[in-house]
Design a protein around this motif. Sequence first.
Motif, PDB file in Angstrom:
ATOM      1  N   LEU A  53       0.863  -1.192   0.000  1.00  0.00           N
ATOM      2  CA  LEU A  53       0.000   0.000   0.000  1.00  0.00           C
ATOM      3  C   LEU A  53       0.890   1.229   0.000  1.00  0.00           C
ATOM      4  CD1 LEU A  53      -2.800   1.328   0.218  1.00  0.00           C
ATOM      5  CD2 LEU A  53      -2.552   1.236   2.699  1.00  0.00           C
ATOM      6  N   TYR A  54       0.756   2.044  -1.049  1.00  0.00           N
ATOM      7  CA  TYR A  54       1.593   3.242  -1.163  1.00  0.00           C
ATOM      8  C   TYR A  54       0.910   4.400  -0.461  1.00  0.00           C
ATOM      9  CZ  TYR A  54       4.974   6.500  -3.127  1.00  0.00           C
ATOM     10  OH  TYR A  54       5.979   7.433  -3.271  1.00  0.00           O
ATOM     11  N   SER A  55       1.246   4.580   0.801  1.00  0.00           N
ATOM     12  CA  SER A  55       0.742   5.705   1.590  1.00  0.00           C
ATOM     13  C   SER A  55       1.742   5.986   2.692  1.00  0.00           C
ATOM     14  CB  SER A  55      -0.634   5.398   2.189  1.00  0.00           C
ATOM     15  OG  SER A  55      -1.034   6.435   3.075  1.00  0.00           O
ATOM     16  N   ARG A  56       2.502   7.030   2.538  1.00  0.00           N
ATOM     17  CA  ARG A  56       3.545   7.355   3.508  1.00  0.00           C
ATOM     18  C   ARG A  56       2.936   7.727   4.863  1.00  0.00           C
ATOM     19  NH1 ARG A  56       8.206   7.509   1.047  1.00  0.00           N
ATOM     20  NH2 ARG A  56       9.179   8.356   2.939  1.00  0.00           N
ATOM     21  N   THR A  57       1.822   8.454   4.826  1.00  0.00           N
ATOM     22  CA  THR A  57       1.202   8.897   6.078  1.00  0.00           C
ATOM     23  C   THR A  57       0.675   7.718   6.877  1.00  0.00           C
ATOM     24  OG1 THR A  57       0.579  11.006   5.062  1.00  0.00           O
ATOM     25  CG2 THR A  57      -0.585  10.364   7.069  1.00  0.00           C
ATOM     26  N   ARG A  78      -1.788  -3.766   6.015  1.00  0.00           N
ATOM     27  CA  ARG A  78      -2.497  -4.710   5.139  1.00  0.00           C
ATOM     28  C   ARG A  78      -3.952  -4.875   5.569  1.00  0.00           C
ATOM     29  NH1 ARG A  78       1.041  -9.927   3.275  1.00  0.00           N
ATOM     30  NH2 ARG A  78       2.908  -8.834   2.559  1.00  0.00           N
ATOM     31  N   ALA A  79      -4.175  -4.893   6.884  1.00  0.00           N
ATOM     32  CA  ALA A  79      -5.555  -5.003   7.368  1.00  0.00           C
ATOM     33  C   ALA A  79      -6.375  -3.804   6.909  1.00  0.00           C
ATOM     34  CB  ALA A  79      -5.557  -5.105   8.889  1.00  0.00           C
ATOM     35  N   TYR A  80      -5.786  -2.623   6.975  1.00  0.00           N
ATOM     36  CA  TYR A  80      -6.494  -1.426   6.493  1.00  0.00           C
ATOM     37  C   TYR A  80      -6.699  -1.487   4.984  1.00  0.00           C
ATOM     38  CZ  TYR A  80      -7.423   3.387   5.182  1.00  0.00           C
ATOM     39  OH  TYR A  80      -7.973   4.507   4.622  1.00  0.00           O
ATOM     40  N   LEU A  84     -10.332  -1.208   1.801  1.00  0.00           N
ATOM     41  CA  LEU A  84     -10.474  -0.154   0.801  1.00  0.00           C
ATOM     42  C   LEU A  84     -11.162  -0.680  -0.458  1.00  0.00           C
ATOM     43  CD1 LEU A  84      -6.927   1.483   1.081  1.00  0.00           C
ATOM     44  CD2 LEU A  84      -9.053   2.185   2.204  1.00  0.00           C
ATOM     45  N   THR A  85     -11.957   0.177  -1.060  1.00  0.00           N
ATOM     46  CA  THR A  85     -12.621  -0.161  -2.316  1.00  0.00           C
ATOM     47  C   THR A  85     -11.661   0.047  -3.479  1.00  0.00           C
ATOM     48  OG1 THR A  85     -14.742   0.554  -1.409  1.00  0.00           O
ATOM     49  CG2 THR A  85     -14.590   0.328  -3.800  1.00  0.00           C
ATOM     50  N   ARG A  86     -11.586  -0.925  -4.350  1.00  0.00           N
ATOM     51  CA  ARG A  86     -10.713  -0.810  -5.520  1.00  0.00           C
ATOM     52  C   ARG A  86     -11.545  -0.299  -6.687  1.00  0.00           C
ATOM     53  NH1 ARG A  86      -6.814  -5.762  -6.776  1.00  0.00           N
ATOM     54  NH2 ARG A  86      -6.330  -5.210  -4.628  1.00  0.00           N
ATOM     55  N   ASN A  87     -11.398   0.968  -6.991  1.00  0.00           N
ATOM     56  CA  ASN A  87     -12.218   1.594  -8.023  1.00  0.00           C
ATOM     57  C   ASN A  87     -11.615   1.475  -9.414  1.00  0.00           C
ATOM     58  OD1 ASN A  87     -14.182   2.584  -6.151  1.00  0.00           O
ATOM     59  ND2 ASN A  87     -12.776   4.224  -5.576  1.00  0.00           N
TER      60      ASN A  87
END
Length: 354
Positions: A53-57, A78-80, A84-87
Amino acid sequence: MGYVAVSGGSEAIEASIRLLDYYRSGTAKDLELEAIEHKLSLLVDRVMGEAGLYSRTYAALALKQCEGSVEEAVFLLRAYRSTLTRNYYSLPADTGAMRVVRRISSAFKDIAGGQILGATYDYTHRLINFSIESENAAALRTEALARLDRETPEEITPCPRVSDTLKKDGLVDSYPEDDTPPYDVTANLLEFPAPRSARLQTLSRADTGYISGLAYAALRGYSLSHPTVGELRCGYAEICVPYLFDDAECLFVGEILLTEAELLTEADDTDKLKLAAGYGAVFGRNDSKAIAMAILDRELDSGGPYPPQQEEFVLTHGDSMEMNGFISHLKLPHYVTFQSKLDAVRKTREQCNE
């Protein structure tokens, strides 16, 4: 499947969690997410890569929550991610056109576009700098930005790949064009033999230490030969998604920082007239993992007898969450199974004494 080790009654568990808050707080000074994100950026990059998951924050937040434990942060992220919805599915990123911030080659001294050392600890003395303890972060940042403004060229042009010329001359094998949709290991069970897209995705998300250890074992003799870094590059690649109303158009949604490695080595015994390439790409700045991944990509192609060449062995045991979860499950109560082991030992001792 991930294992979570929990034991004890509800009161003991609640007390344990409260004790975690004590250890995590550590001091009255708060650790800001911005500080973790930007001052521990290599650690953040590793967590993003292993979590997929590419999210630095969010990676910084996970690290703060779990006191800097990499495997626990990967678990949280990974749990978060699973919620998430994959649009959209992005189009293949053109890493050849990335905005390069680091680019080196061990194969050639002079390469088109030049060697760009970039930010790396490779050339430091690796001695503890005690002055950092009392450094002025604001002044350091201002000075670094001013220096970059003076030294950065006004226009950055894409750097051609080092291997492109070799491939045109037929000296390096190219992987055949494959229009099959990439195999998504997050939505499908990994099966063997695995398609190359699944292999690369699994290696990219694997534990950095595990990947590096297997690559090291390969270099020490359990492999084909000693590879050469044809090119190692780090930079920002554009991410685009198809335009809903026109398949010929695409929409730019942002850019991500990637490290990419291409290693060159001898081909197999059936073809001594060409070189073969191994490939690795990971989130953020992570030279060692990208190189290790490229080594294993080439080793797995050979299908040889050694562990780094066995697809099922390499891909099954490197997942950070699975690995640490299975080890952690040993902390669960095993009273019945252990008693059976004791009974078996006692019975054997009695038979030997008769």
